[in-house]
Structures are given as structure tokens and as C-alpha cells.
Design a protein around this motif. Sequence first.
Motif, PDB file in Angstrom:
ATOM      1  N   TRP A 325       0.822  -1.216   0.000  1.00 14.76           N
ATOM      2  CA  TRP A 325       0.000   0.000   0.000  1.00 14.76           C
ATOM      3  C   TRP A 325       0.858   1.269   0.000  1.00 14.76           C
ATOM      4  N   ASN A 326       2.045   1.189   0.603  1.00 15.31           N
ATOM      5  CA  ASN A 326       2.940   2.350   0.567  1.00 15.31           C
ATOM      6  C   ASN A 326       3.556   2.530  -0.816  1.00 15.31           C
ATOM      7  N   LEU A 327       3.823   1.415  -1.495  1.00 15.27           N
ATOM      8  CA  LEU A 327       4.270   1.515  -2.885  1.00 15.27           C
ATOM      9  C   LEU A 327       3.163   2.133  -3.735  1.00 15.27           C
ATOM     10  N   ARG A 386     -11.222  -6.939   5.468  1.00 12.85           N
ATOM     11  CA  ARG A 386     -10.022  -6.322   6.039  1.00 12.85           C
ATOM     12  C   ARG A 386     -10.182  -4.807   6.020  1.00 12.85           C
ATOM     13  N   GLY A 387     -10.020  -4.209   7.166  1.00 16.96           N
ATOM     14  CA  GLY A 387     -10.191  -2.763   7.273  1.00 16.96           C
ATOM     15  C   GLY A 387      -9.187  -1.979   6.463  1.00 16.96           C
ATOM     16  N   ASP A 388      -7.930  -2.482   6.389  1.00 13.12           N
ATOM     17  CA  ASP A 388      -6.898  -1.747   5.657  1.00 13.12           C
ATOM     18  C   ASP A 388      -7.200  -1.715   4.163  1.00 13.12           C
ATOM     19  N   GLU A 389      -7.654  -2.831   3.606  1.00  8.76           N
ATOM     20  CA  GLU A 389      -7.964  -2.841   2.178  1.00  8.76           C
ATOM     21  C   GLU A 389      -9.200  -1.991   1.890  1.00  8.76           C
ATOM     22  N   LYS A 390     -10.149  -2.001   2.805  1.00  9.31           N
ATOM     23  CA  LYS A 390     -11.320  -1.142   2.650  1.00  9.31           C
ATOM     24  C   LYS A 390     -10.900   0.328   2.655  1.00  9.31           C
ATOM     25  N   GLU A 391      -9.911   0.652   3.488  1.00 11.63           N
ATOM     26  CA  GLU A 391      -9.429   2.035   3.565  1.00 11.63           C
ATOM     27  C   GLU A 391      -8.817   2.476   2.239  1.00 11.63           C
ATOM     28  N   VAL A 392      -8.017   1.597   1.612  1.00 14.61           N
ATOM     29  CA  VAL A 392      -7.413   1.921   0.325  1.00 14.61           C
ATOM     30  C   VAL A 392      -8.490   2.094  -0.739  1.00 14.61           C
ATOM     31  N   ALA A 393      -9.426   1.140  -0.797  1.00  9.22           N
ATOM     32  CA  ALA A 393     -10.484   1.202  -1.805  1.00  9.22           C
ATOM     33  C   ALA A 393     -11.325   2.466  -1.641  1.00  9.22           C
ATOM     34  N   THR A 394     -11.668   2.798  -0.402  1.00  2.00           N
ATOM     35  CA  THR A 394     -12.487   3.993  -0.149  1.00  2.00           C
ATOM     36  C   THR A 394     -11.770   5.254  -0.585  1.00  2.00           C
TER      37      THR A 394
END
Length: 448
Positions: A325-327, A386-394
Motif C-alpha cells: 500500500w505504501n508503494l 479487512r479494514g486496511d484494504e477497505k481504507e485503500v479502496a475507499t
Amino acid sequence: MEQKFKTDAMNEDRISELPDALLLQILSSLPTENAIATSVLSKRWRSLWTMLPKLKFDCDFNPVLDDYNIDPHMFSENVYRTLTLHKAPVLESLHLSFEGRTDCLDVGIWIATAFARRVRKLVLDSFYQEDQTVTLPSVLFSYNDTLEILKLKCAIDLDFPSRVCLKSLRKLYLYQVHFKDEESVCNLLCGCPSLQDLVVHRYSNADVATFTIAAPSLQRLTIEDLRQEGGYGNGGYVINAPALKYLNINGFIDIESCLIDKALELVEAKISNVSDIANENILESLTSAKRLILHLSPLEIKVPTGKIFDQLVCLELLTHEREWWNLLSIMLDSSPKLQTLKLTDFYLRDNKKNPDERKWNPPKCAPECLLFHLETFVWIGYEWQRGDEKEVATYILENARRLKKVTFSTKRMEGEKLERLEKRREMLNELASVLWDSYSCHLVFEST
């Protein structure tokens, strides 16, 4: 009388009445040894095989005798006799599979005869037998103007003390062959002025310390490093191919260096399984690319910053790599013209790397590509729970103002997990609700 006519019709050899071109096409589909065996059928077939455009010999198998233990000396004689009797004006292809203990003189005679027959494609596949290898006679490569494709495989040693001259060679495949020294690599590649495609599969620590690819005409390059324990150090690569359009690198792990001169005409690059390189400039050299496929972690490679990927329109990242996600954040900030973004988890695994250490740092300001250019967003293997993937998608859905199509592909639920179906539906509805423009964007949800 009528019965005799029927018998004659049944015994009629209709295949032999076909034109030579069609018969040769039929023979070309057979193993060469079987095609030669048809010479005993009739006078019409006696020399037909000698006009075959393609010949293939396998020392490991004699299809006539159904024998996997053919004598190598008999094999050599059969190949030489066949090449000597061959009459086609041009030999389109010659494929030879032989043991590493085969006499180098025999191999030299095969190559010389094939060159005399103006062969266009040559495949030499030497398999290891008692750890013996074959050294190709370098003098045979001092001049040739007909060979277009050359494939060398396995138990073959290459020693080129002077530059070769393969004027028409367009495609070169080197599969686990062994170079005597760095000069031999240089003398081979520099002697192919028309080379466009190069495929290299090798052990970086098996022969030369630095594998240098200097090819001004090269357009496609694939390198797969099969590094093994031991060997001669870590090894490294230098790539100087100014006309390069397609690059595929896989398996550069714990090597000494990888230095690539920037290719201004680069169209697509795929970088996979790259880590722990002491001195490298891989991503920095790819700033002219239009499409990038990065299967790597930002923790394992130098990632340049700034709006340097100014030609990039398509980007694919793997979501099971560490801190992918940082990449993603860096690449979004660095790619102002990005139009297509694809996130992929090939394995569809629930236990991705470092699941408890995930912390995404989104860009401080919405990247230019999201505001003005991104039109297609695909996420294969999206872990909706997964909350982190939801955060990226949102974040992407909220900030991408030009999106035309978004596709989320999630892991198919098993029967015992159907109670989670409603929760997933709620999550998908939440994603749909945060779209910047839900009227002009087509949102698709799939299960794989």
C-alpha cells in the motif's frame, strides 16, 4: 467386372496423388525419423522427405524402435547423413536434442552443415549426462547471414574469444548455458546487430560475475535468475539497450548489482521477485514506461519519488507483498497521467504478509492522476473484511473523479460461510456510496 472395379478403388493410393506441397506439410507434422521412414513406401516417397523445411532429432528417443537408449554415435551419424541428403533450398528449422557427452566435433559438423543449408532457426538442446557439457566451436559463428532464431539450452559451454557475426539474428534464447567469461557474453551480443528479442534464464552465480547486455537494437528482454546456493559470488547485471520496448525481470534476489540505462522508448516493464540488491536503479530506469507491472515490496527495492513516471498510463501491483500500500501511494503521487490501476492477489489468501503490521499512509493531497486521469480501477482478490484494504479502496473511490469502470473481484464464499454474505453486501453498498460520480461510473462486483 464390377467387383474388380471396387477392389481396385479400395487399393488405390490416393495419398500419393496429393501435390508435393501438401505431402510435405503432412510429413512435417511427424518426427523426422518417421518422416524419413516413409521413403520405403514407393518411388514417389523415396526422396520426398529430403525437401522437408523443418528437421528435428532427439537423441533421447528413437520413435521407430520405441527405444529411449539410442547410441549417441549412431545418433550423430543419423543426423549427419540426413543433413547431407537434405535438398531443400532453405532449411527453415533444425532442432537437435543431444547428450552433454556428445563429441564437440560432431556438434560442429551439424552446425556447419546447417549453416551451409542456410538454416533460419537453430535449436541446440544439450541435456546433462554425467555432468558433461558441449563446447560450441566459436569459429562457426564468425560469419552467418541467414540465421534468424537461435536457442541454446542447458549443458552448453560458450567461449567466444572474438566477436561473432550473426548479421540476421533477431531472436536469441539462452537457457542455463555457461559462458567462459564476461568477454564471451560481450562478443556474442555485440555480434548480433539485428537482435530484437533476448531471453536469458541463468544462475547469476554460476559463471560470469557481471552479465552485461549491450545491444543497441534490442527491443524485448526477459531475464529470469535461477540463483542457487554456492557458486561464484552474488553476481550482477548491466543492461544497456536504448531501443528497449519490453522488459521482464524475475528472481533478482540477493545479487550484487543491477544497473540499467534508461530506455526512452520503453512501453512495458514487469518486475517480479526482486529484493536485497546491493546496488540497483531498477525503478529509476523505468520512468519512461507506459505500463508497469510491479510484483515487489517497497521495502526490498529503491523507490524514487517525485512526478517522474510522467508517461505511465497503466499500473499493476500485487497486494500480498509487504507494505504494498505504501508503494501504491508513491506510485500514485509519481504518475500524473495514470489511467488504469490494477491491484491483484493471485493467491486469494487470507493470511497475507504481516497482517498485523499494516498501516497505510495515503498521499497528503489527492494525486493528480486521481483528480484528472484515472478511468479504470480493478481489484482482484479484494479482501472485503479487512479494514486496511477497505481504507485503500475507499480513498481511491472518493478521490478519483474521472472513473468510468470499477471492478472488485472477491474470494468466493464456501457454504459454511454464507452467514457473512449479508455483511459483505453491506460493505459493497458502502463502497458504492462513496463514489465521486456514481452516475457516470460502472461499478462491478464479482466472485472468483
